[in-house]
Write a protein that holds these residues in place. Structure first.
Motif, PDB file in Angstrom:
ATOM      1  N   GLY A  42       0.678  -1.274  -0.088  1.00  0.00           N
ATOM      2  CA  GLY A  42      -0.148  -0.018  -0.034  1.00  0.00           C
ATOM      3  C   GLY A  42       1.022   1.189   0.025  1.00  0.00           C
ATOM      4  N   ALA A  43       1.965   1.279   0.006  1.00  0.00           N
ATOM      5  CA  ALA A  43       3.142   2.400   0.027  1.00  0.00           C
ATOM      6  C   ALA A  43       3.079   2.853  -1.590  1.00  0.00           C
ATOM      7  N   CYS A  44       2.185   3.430  -2.052  1.00  0.00           N
ATOM      8  CA  CYS A  44       2.007   3.844  -3.258  1.00  0.00           C
ATOM      9  C   CYS A  44       1.601   5.433  -3.556  1.00  0.00           C
ATOM     10  N   VAL A  45       1.795   5.977  -4.577  1.00  0.00           N
ATOM     11  CA  VAL A  45       1.567   7.167  -5.066  1.00  0.00           C
ATOM     12  C   VAL A  45       0.493   6.992  -6.139  1.00  0.00           C
ATOM     13  N   GLU A  46      -0.430   7.749  -6.390  1.00  0.00           N
ATOM     14  CA  GLU A  46      -1.328   7.874  -7.661  1.00  0.00           C
ATOM     15  C   GLU A  46      -1.363   9.114  -8.317  1.00  0.00           C
ATOM     16  N   VAL A  47      -1.336   9.125  -9.476  1.00  0.00           N
ATOM     17  CA  VAL A  47      -1.223  10.526 -10.278  1.00  0.00           C
ATOM     18  C   VAL A  47      -2.507  10.717 -11.114  1.00  0.00           C
ATOM     19  N   ALA A  48      -2.652  11.802 -11.581  1.00  0.00           N
ATOM     20  CA  ALA A  48      -3.876  12.207 -12.220  1.00  0.00           C
ATOM     21  C   ALA A  48      -3.596  13.251 -13.217  1.00  0.00           C
ATOM     22  N   ASP A  49      -3.987  13.123 -14.494  1.00  0.00           N
ATOM     23  CA  ASP A  49      -3.840  14.331 -15.529  1.00  0.00           C
ATOM     24  C   ASP A  49      -4.815  15.334 -15.360  1.00  0.00           C
ATOM     25  N   LEU A  50      -4.345  16.490 -15.442  1.00  0.00           N
ATOM     26  CA  LEU A  50      -4.962  17.825 -15.204  1.00  0.00           C
ATOM     27  C   LEU A  50      -5.523  18.122 -16.440  1.00  0.00           C
ATOM     28  N   PRO A  51      -6.663  18.772 -16.748  1.00  0.00           N
ATOM     29  CA  PRO A  51      -7.044  19.363 -17.995  1.00  0.00           C
ATOM     30  C   PRO A  51      -6.049  20.531 -18.734  1.00  0.00           C
ATOM     31  N   ASP A  52      -5.469  21.151 -17.755  1.00  0.00           N
ATOM     32  CA  ASP A  52      -4.402  22.165 -18.596  1.00  0.00           C
ATOM     33  C   ASP A  52      -2.927  21.563 -18.758  1.00  0.00           C
ATOM     34  N   GLY A  53      -2.899  20.297 -18.725  1.00  0.00           N
ATOM     35  CA  GLY A  53      -1.465  19.708 -18.949  1.00  0.00           C
ATOM     36  C   GLY A  53      -0.791  19.302 -17.555  1.00  0.00           C
ATOM     37  N   GLY A  54      -1.184  19.730 -16.497  1.00  0.00           N
ATOM     38  CA  GLY A  54      -0.571  19.489 -15.341  1.00  0.00           C
ATOM     39  C   GLY A  54      -0.908  18.146 -14.704  1.00  0.00           C
TER      40      GLY A  54
END
Length: 70
Positions: free
Chosen positions: A23-35
């Motif tokens: 469970g030692a994880c990070v998650e990422v998500a793309d933002l509409p502005d490219g971030g």
């Protein structure tokens, strides 16, 4: 960092290399502005870091180059 991005309804994903880490994880998500937004997978409602596209690319480049290795 992006200015006050809307973080609702994002599609979060974990690295394929995150398996088996207890469970030692990070998650990422793309933002509409490219971030990119980043959060702790164990605390999805907790704080999130937000990076512009260039900031994220610089971070990933540093990881690949071993800049953060101890």
């Amino acid at each position: 960092m992006s200015q006050n991005p809307n973080l609702a309804n994002l599609t979060w994903r974990k690295s394929t290399r995150s398996g088996g880490q207890g469970g030692a994880c990070v998650e990422v998500a793309d933002l509409p502005d490219g971030g990119v937004a980043v959060r702790d997978s164990k605390d999805p409602d907790g704080p999130k870091l937000v990076f512009t596209g260039p900031e994220w690319l610089a971070f990933i480049g540093g990881v690949k180059d071993g800049e953060f290795d101890r």
